[in-house]
Scaffold this active site. Structure first.
Site, PDB file in Angstrom:
ATOM      1  N   SER A   1       3.329  -4.381 -10.346  1.00  0.00           N
ATOM      2  CA  SER A   1       4.328  -4.420  -9.269  1.00  0.00           C
ATOM      3  C   SER A   1       4.404  -5.733  -8.506  1.00  0.00           C
ATOM      4  O   SER A   1       5.481  -6.118  -8.042  1.00  0.00           O
ATOM      5  CB  SER A   1       4.098  -3.266  -8.289  1.00  0.00           C
ATOM      6  OG  SER A   1       2.780  -3.291  -7.789  1.00  0.00           O
TER       7      SER A   1
ATOM      8  N   ASP B   1       0.930  -1.561   3.130  1.00  0.00           N
ATOM      9  CA  ASP B   1       0.116  -0.775   2.204  1.00  0.00           C
ATOM     10  C   ASP B   1      -1.139  -1.518   1.734  1.00  0.00           C
ATOM     11  O   ASP B   1      -1.980  -0.947   1.043  1.00  0.00           O
ATOM     12  CB  ASP B   1       0.936  -0.293   1.006  1.00  0.00           C
ATOM     13  CG  ASP B   1       1.464  -1.444   0.133  1.00  0.00           C
ATOM     14  OD1 ASP B   1       1.066  -2.611   0.344  1.00  0.00           O
ATOM     15  OD2 ASP B   1       2.285  -1.162  -0.771  1.00  0.00           O
TER      16      ASP B   1
ATOM     17  N   HIS C   1       0.589  -4.670  -1.775  1.00  0.00           N
ATOM     18  CA  HIS C   1       1.638  -5.608  -2.171  1.00  0.00           C
ATOM     19  C   HIS C   1       1.762  -6.737  -1.151  1.00  0.00           C
ATOM     20  O   HIS C   1       1.555  -6.522   0.039  1.00  0.00           O
ATOM     21  CB  HIS C   1       2.986  -4.890  -2.287  1.00  0.00           C
ATOM     22  CG  HIS C   1       2.988  -3.794  -3.297  1.00  0.00           C
ATOM     23  ND1 HIS C   1       2.875  -2.462  -2.952  1.00  0.00           N
ATOM     24  CD2 HIS C   1       3.082  -3.838  -4.654  1.00  0.00           C
ATOM     25  CE1 HIS C   1       2.906  -1.729  -4.044  1.00  0.00           C
ATOM     26  NE2 HIS C   1       3.025  -2.531  -5.091  1.00  0.00           N
TER      27      HIS C   1
END
Length: 283
Positions: free
Chosen positions: A35, A251, A254
């Site tokens: 990601s 979070d 990221h």
């Protein structure tokens, strides 16, 4: 003119056209991972303006909503991965390169990444078994690459080799393999496969691997950075890109947009050094 001479003339003409089509000053970089390479941060207005047309992206999937077709080059306005992904390190990697390379040099990136995936997804001999273990939402992302992201990366890279020269590979992956002591060997399998499948020479094609969100930002996978740090012991031409000080999202997994910009520039600084340039301008 004899038939032999005609054949020779046609051969030289074909060689000439082939040589002309490939621009040695078009530097191409393959990007893959999960990601944080896919791009998780929201694209901000500053990221969509003043993109130098010397910085290009080859779209790896069809994106009719943004008028892009798989396998074609476009000015590298984000998103640079799939149709709805966010800002990635590749964005400011390319911008920083064109700001510091001679005007005659163009930069192209190909980004094939899947959020949440393990490095096993890019192992061409074992990816199918791995896919049976992943959740449905990830399978949907994988389907956008016809079920085989590695094959799509190679397919696009072969197309790109008709236009330019592959100069390096950017990796950002590891969060889903946190504390996996075999990760470096697994990465080497993928790297070696790329070298073989694309007829590349390892000493000429460095692998740049970025750290996960750093401990100084509270990164939940920061322990993986100790393993990433050992990658050059397994791949001689590997270089680790520090994430220290690169800001992240709530979070702690990221990077945020500012973090991606900084990390991308660090990838570029390393690559410029390997190409024999010292950064003087910044974008």
């Amino acid at each position: 003119m004899t038939m032999n001479r005609i054949c020779l003339l046609l051969l030289f003409v074909c060689i000439g056209f082939s040589g002309y089509a490939q621009d040695k000053n078009f530097y191409i970089f393959l990007c893959f991972g999960q990601s944080n390479m896919e791009g998780n941060a929201k694209i901000e207005p500053q990221d969509t303006v003043n993109v130098n047309p010397r910085f290009q992206v080859m779209e790896a999937v069809d994106c009719p909503a943004i008028n892009r077709t798989k396998g074609s080059w476009y000015t590298a306005v984000p998103p640079l991965c799939r149709c709805k992904t966010g800002l990635t390190p590749a964005d400011y990697f390319g911008r920083e390169l064109v700001a510091n390379l001679p005007e005659k040099v163009r930069v192209g990136v190909i980004n094939v990444a899947v959020g949440g995936c393990k490095i096993e997804l890019f192992d061409k001999d074992h990816y199918e078994a791995y896919i049976t273990t992943v959740p449905g939402w990830m399978k949907n992302f994988i389907k956008e690459y016809d079920g085989n992201p590695y094959a799509r990366l190679v397919e696009m890279a072969r197309l790109a080799q008709k236009d330019g020269v592959i100069k390096g590979i950017l990796l950002h992956q590891g969060e889903s393999n946190t504390n996996d002591t075999l990760w470096t060997k697994k990465v080497k399998v993928v790297y070696d496969n790329l070298m073989n499948d694309l007829d590349l020479k390892p000493r000429k094609v460095p692998l740049l691997a970025g750290e996960t969100v750093n401990a100084d930002q509270g990164g939940v996978c920061a322990s993986m950075n100790k393993i990433i740090a050992t990658l050059p012991q397994t791949i001689k031409n590997a270089h680790v890109i520090s994430s220290a000080g690169c800001t992240d999202s709530a979070d702690n997994l990221h990077f945020n947009a500012a973090g991606y910009r900084e990390l991308g520039k660090r990838y570029a600084t390393q690559m410029l050094s390997l190409l024999g340039y010292k950064p003087t301008a910044s974008n």
